[in-house]
Design an enzyme around this catalytic site. Structure first.
Site, PDB file in Angstrom:
ATOM      1  N   TYR A   1      -2.072  -0.416  10.172  1.00  0.00           N
ATOM      2  CA  TYR A   1      -2.409  -0.826   8.904  1.00  0.00           C
ATOM      3  C   TYR A   1      -1.211  -0.732   7.957  1.00  0.00           C
ATOM      4  O   TYR A   1      -0.843  -1.724   7.126  1.00  0.00           O
ATOM      5  CB  TYR A   1      -3.766  -0.337   8.267  1.00  0.00           C
ATOM      6  CG  TYR A   1      -3.795  -0.710   6.857  1.00  0.00           C
ATOM      7  CD1 TYR A   1      -4.257  -1.930   6.047  1.00  0.00           C
ATOM      8  CD2 TYR A   1      -3.308   0.376   5.666  1.00  0.00           C
ATOM      9  CE1 TYR A   1      -4.451  -2.215   4.720  1.00  0.00           C
ATOM     10  CE2 TYR A   1      -3.501  -0.050   4.517  1.00  0.00           C
ATOM     11  CZ  TYR A   1      -3.995  -1.119   3.799  1.00  0.00           C
ATOM     12  OH  TYR A   1      -4.088  -1.327   2.685  1.00  0.00           O
TER      13      TYR A   1
ATOM     14  N   SER B   1       0.834  -1.173   0.143  1.00  0.00           N
ATOM     15  CA  SER B   1       0.088  -0.093   0.015  1.00  0.00           C
ATOM     16  C   SER B   1       0.895   1.060   0.090  1.00  0.00           C
ATOM     17  O   SER B   1       1.999   1.189   0.765  1.00  0.00           O
ATOM     18  CB  SER B   1      -0.844  -0.033   1.187  1.00  0.00           C
ATOM     19  OG  SER B   1      -1.255   1.186   1.375  1.00  0.00           O
TER      20      SER B   1
ATOM     21  N   LYS C   1     -17.368  -1.943   2.005  1.00  0.00           N
ATOM     22  CA  LYS C   1     -16.356  -1.553   2.914  1.00  0.00           C
ATOM     23  C   LYS C   1     -16.638  -0.141   3.611  1.00  0.00           C
ATOM     24  O   LYS C   1     -15.842   0.068   4.437  1.00  0.00           O
ATOM     25  CB  LYS C   1     -15.068  -0.967   1.816  1.00  0.00           C
ATOM     26  CG  LYS C   1     -14.471  -2.243   1.127  1.00  0.00           C
ATOM     27  CD  LYS C   1     -13.142  -1.619   0.428  1.00  0.00           C
ATOM     28  CE  LYS C   1     -12.206  -1.229   1.378  1.00  0.00           C
ATOM     29  NZ  LYS C   1     -10.935  -0.987   0.728  1.00  0.00           N
TER      30      LYS C   1
HETATM   31  N1  LIG Z   1      -8.432  -0.150  -1.696  1.00  0.00           N
HETATM   32  C1  LIG Z   1      -7.525   0.436  -1.761  1.00  0.00           C
HETATM   33  O1  LIG Z   1      -7.699   1.737  -1.829  1.00  0.00           O
HETATM   34  C2  LIG Z   1      -6.210  -0.123  -1.465  1.00  0.00           C
HETATM   35  C3  LIG Z   1      -5.137   0.637  -1.300  1.00  0.00           C
HETATM   36  C4  LIG Z   1      -3.962   0.209  -1.049  1.00  0.00           C
HETATM   37  C5  LIG Z   1      -3.994  -1.230  -0.740  1.00  0.00           C
HETATM   38  N2  LIG Z   1      -5.242  -1.989  -0.590  1.00  0.00           N
HETATM   39  C6  LIG Z   1      -4.975  -3.308  -0.675  1.00  0.00           C
HETATM   40  O2  LIG Z   1      -5.629  -4.177  -1.821  1.00  0.00           O
HETATM   41  C7  LIG Z   1      -6.139  -5.176  -1.108  1.00  0.00           C
HETATM   42  C8  LIG Z   1      -7.485  -5.613  -1.338  1.00  0.00           C
HETATM   43  O3  LIG Z   1      -8.152  -4.367  -0.622  1.00  0.00           O
HETATM   44  P1  LIG Z   1      -9.715  -4.158  -1.079  1.00  0.00           P
HETATM   45  O4  LIG Z   1      -9.895  -2.601  -1.051  1.00  0.00           O
HETATM   46  O5  LIG Z   1     -10.293  -4.897  -2.107  1.00  0.00           O
HETATM   47  O6  LIG Z   1     -10.506  -4.576   0.527  1.00  0.00           O
HETATM   48  P2  LIG Z   1     -11.588  -5.526   0.607  1.00  0.00           P
HETATM   49  O7  LIG Z   1     -11.584  -5.465   2.250  1.00  0.00           O
HETATM   50  O8  LIG Z   1     -12.418  -5.403  -0.078  1.00  0.00           O
HETATM   51  O9  LIG Z   1     -10.924  -7.124   0.415  1.00  0.00           O
HETATM   52  C9  LIG Z   1     -10.240  -7.689   1.343  1.00  0.00           C
HETATM   53  C10 LIG Z   1     -10.608  -9.205   1.359  1.00  0.00           C
HETATM   54  O10 LIG Z   1      -9.540 -10.117   2.073  1.00  0.00           O
HETATM   55  C11 LIG Z   1     -10.824 -11.133   2.941  1.00  0.00           C
HETATM   56  N3  LIG Z   1     -10.176 -11.341   4.176  1.00  0.00           N
HETATM   57  C12 LIG Z   1      -9.858 -10.593   5.344  1.00  0.00           C
HETATM   58  N4  LIG Z   1      -9.006 -11.011   6.270  1.00  0.00           N
HETATM   59  C13 LIG Z   1      -8.967 -12.546   5.761  1.00  0.00           C
HETATM   60  C14 LIG Z   1      -8.517 -13.743   6.087  1.00  0.00           C
HETATM   61  N5  LIG Z   1      -7.985 -13.841   7.113  1.00  0.00           N
HETATM   62  N6  LIG Z   1      -8.367 -14.781   5.282  1.00  0.00           N
HETATM   63  C15 LIG Z   1      -9.178 -14.895   4.021  1.00  0.00           C
HETATM   64  N7  LIG Z   1      -9.561 -13.642   3.401  1.00  0.00           N
HETATM   65  C16 LIG Z   1      -9.669 -12.665   4.441  1.00  0.00           C
HETATM   66  C17 LIG Z   1     -11.936  -9.952   3.003  1.00  0.00           C
HETATM   67  O11 LIG Z   1     -13.352 -10.567   3.334  1.00  0.00           O
HETATM   68  C18 LIG Z   1     -12.042  -9.348   1.728  1.00  0.00           C
HETATM   69  O12 LIG Z   1     -12.894  -9.949   0.858  1.00  0.00           O
HETATM   70  C19 LIG Z   1      -5.638  -5.300   0.343  1.00  0.00           C
HETATM   71  O13 LIG Z   1      -4.667  -6.093   0.630  1.00  0.00           O
HETATM   72  C20 LIG Z   1      -5.663  -3.915   0.858  1.00  0.00           C
HETATM   73  O14 LIG Z   1      -4.797  -3.699   1.844  1.00  0.00           O
HETATM   74  C21 LIG Z   1      -6.273  -1.534  -1.175  1.00  0.00           C
END
Ligand SMILES: NC(=O)c1ccc[n+]([C@@H]2O[C@H](COP(=O)([O-])OP(=O)(O)OC[C@H]3O[C@@H](n4cnc5c(N)ncnc54)[C@H](O)[C@@H]3O)[C@@H](O)[C@H]2O)c1
Length: 301
Positions: free
Chosen positions: A135, A112, A174
């Site tokens: 985080y 991230s 979310k």
């Molecule tokens: N959305 C953004 O702007 C952004 C920015 C930087 C990084 N990220 C990273 O991108 C990735 C996806 O994020 P997102 O925005 O789609 O969020 P999200 O919360 O929609 O997706 C995360 C998924 O991981 C699953 N999860 C959580 N804990 C778990 C576990 N212990 N075992 C199995 N599954 C588990 C959740 O159920 C969810 O489906 C993440 O790693 C997040 O840190 C997102």
């Protein structure tokens, strides 16, 4: 190829799964549904395994996999349970990495831009990490550990992607952690003045999920190991978003500026240096105007 997508029922993970399937790959989705929405999996053909990335016994039961995209994480940066945050995000990552090492298969994992904190912009992969919350720290640990493993093992290739601010279809579950664009859209659609911290001139590198997901899928084919920023390379302000949404919704709502209670730990300016990403032939294609219009017209209205 058969690709395991952890967190494949989440916002970006489900977009990745759909793109993989559209290009002919088979998918296996591993998600514990703690922060997901089953509706994100409508039209998805892959096998769904409801399980936890922390469960080490689970990896032995997986079918033969050719590559892994690791998206699973706790993504609500305001979660107060630091133990849970670091355990899921770091120890979960280590389990996935261990699986890729034993199978000798490529890993694309998600880091991230949060790790840069309020560091210099444009943010370069090599600059000092300044994580401002647990985080961001948990993601920093993943990058650090991946680098350690890369220095000890020539294979498999390990690609880390530092997403900047991603917005687009599939993020509604979310809630507070959904994008600024989604929250401002909801307020403005109802005719309410959009609420932003004073004076809306904070700038972020917003990347549309169609770009973020496509670059993530392309990363499976990168002939490189390392960590890459995934942004557009252009910082845009919250006021810009409001202007674009006003046009998309045919409204003329003035911003309602609020004091920022997170001053000091709030990222006021993020902009990705995307030169490393460009060097390996990947780039975002949607401008903020194009991304917001696509999102609003095809998915939100
Ligand atoms: N959305 C953004 O702007 C952004 C920015 C930087 C990084 N990220 C990273 O991108 C990735 C996806 O994020 P997102 O925005 O789609 O969020 P999200 O919360 O929609 O997706 C995360 C998924 O991981 C699953 N999860 C959580 N804990 C778990 C576990 N212990 N075992 C199995 N599954 C588990 C959740 O159920 C969810 O489906 C993440 O790693 C997040 O840190 C997102």
């Amino acid at each position: 190829m058969k690709i395991l997508v952890t967190g494949g029922a989440g916002f970006i993970g489900s977009n990745v799964v759909k793109m993989l399937e559209a290009r002919g790959d088979e998918t296996v989705i591993l998600d514990n549904f703690s922060g997901a929405n089953y509706k994100n999996l409508e039209d998805v053909k892959g096998e769904v395994i409801c399980g936890d990335v922390l469960d080490q016994s689970l990896y032995k039961k997986l079918p033969k996999i050719d590559g892994v995209i690791h998206e699973a994480a706790i993504t609500n940066t305001t979660l107060k349970d630091n133990n849970k945050m670091v355990n899921v995000n770091f120890n979960g990552f280590k389990n996935v990495l261990e699986f890729c090492l034993t199978q000798d298969i490529k890993l694309v994992y998600i880091s991230s831009a949060g790790i840069y904190g309020n560091g210099d912009s444009p943010m370069k992969e090599a600059q000092k990490a300044l994580p401002h919350n647990t985080y961001a720290y948990s993601k920093y640990l993943c990058d650090w550990y991946a680098q350690k493993v890369r220095s000890e093992h020539k294979t498999p290739l390990i690609v880390g992607l530092r997403y900047f601010n991603v917005y687009g279809s599939g993020e509604y579950h979310k809630e507070i952690a959904a994008s600024m664009i989604y929250h401002l859209f909801l307020q403005m659609k109802e005719g309410r003045r959009p609420r932003v911290f004073k004076h809306g001139d904070q700038k972020r590198d917003f990347i549309y999920v169609k770009d973020a997901a496509r670059i993530t899928v392309e990363a499976l084919d990168f002939n490189a190991s390392g960590v890459f920023n995934v942004g557009t390379g252009i910082a845009r302000s919250f006021n810009d978003i409001i202007e674009i949404l006003n046009k998309a919704l045919n409204k003329n709502l003035d911003p309602d500026y609020l004091d920022n209670p997170y001053a000091g730990v709030y990222q006021d300016y993020t902009e990705a240096d995307v030169s490393s990403l460009k060097k390996i032939g990947a780039a975002a294609q949607f401008s903020l105007e194009e991304g917001i219009n696509d999102y609003v017209n095809k998915y939100l209205l």
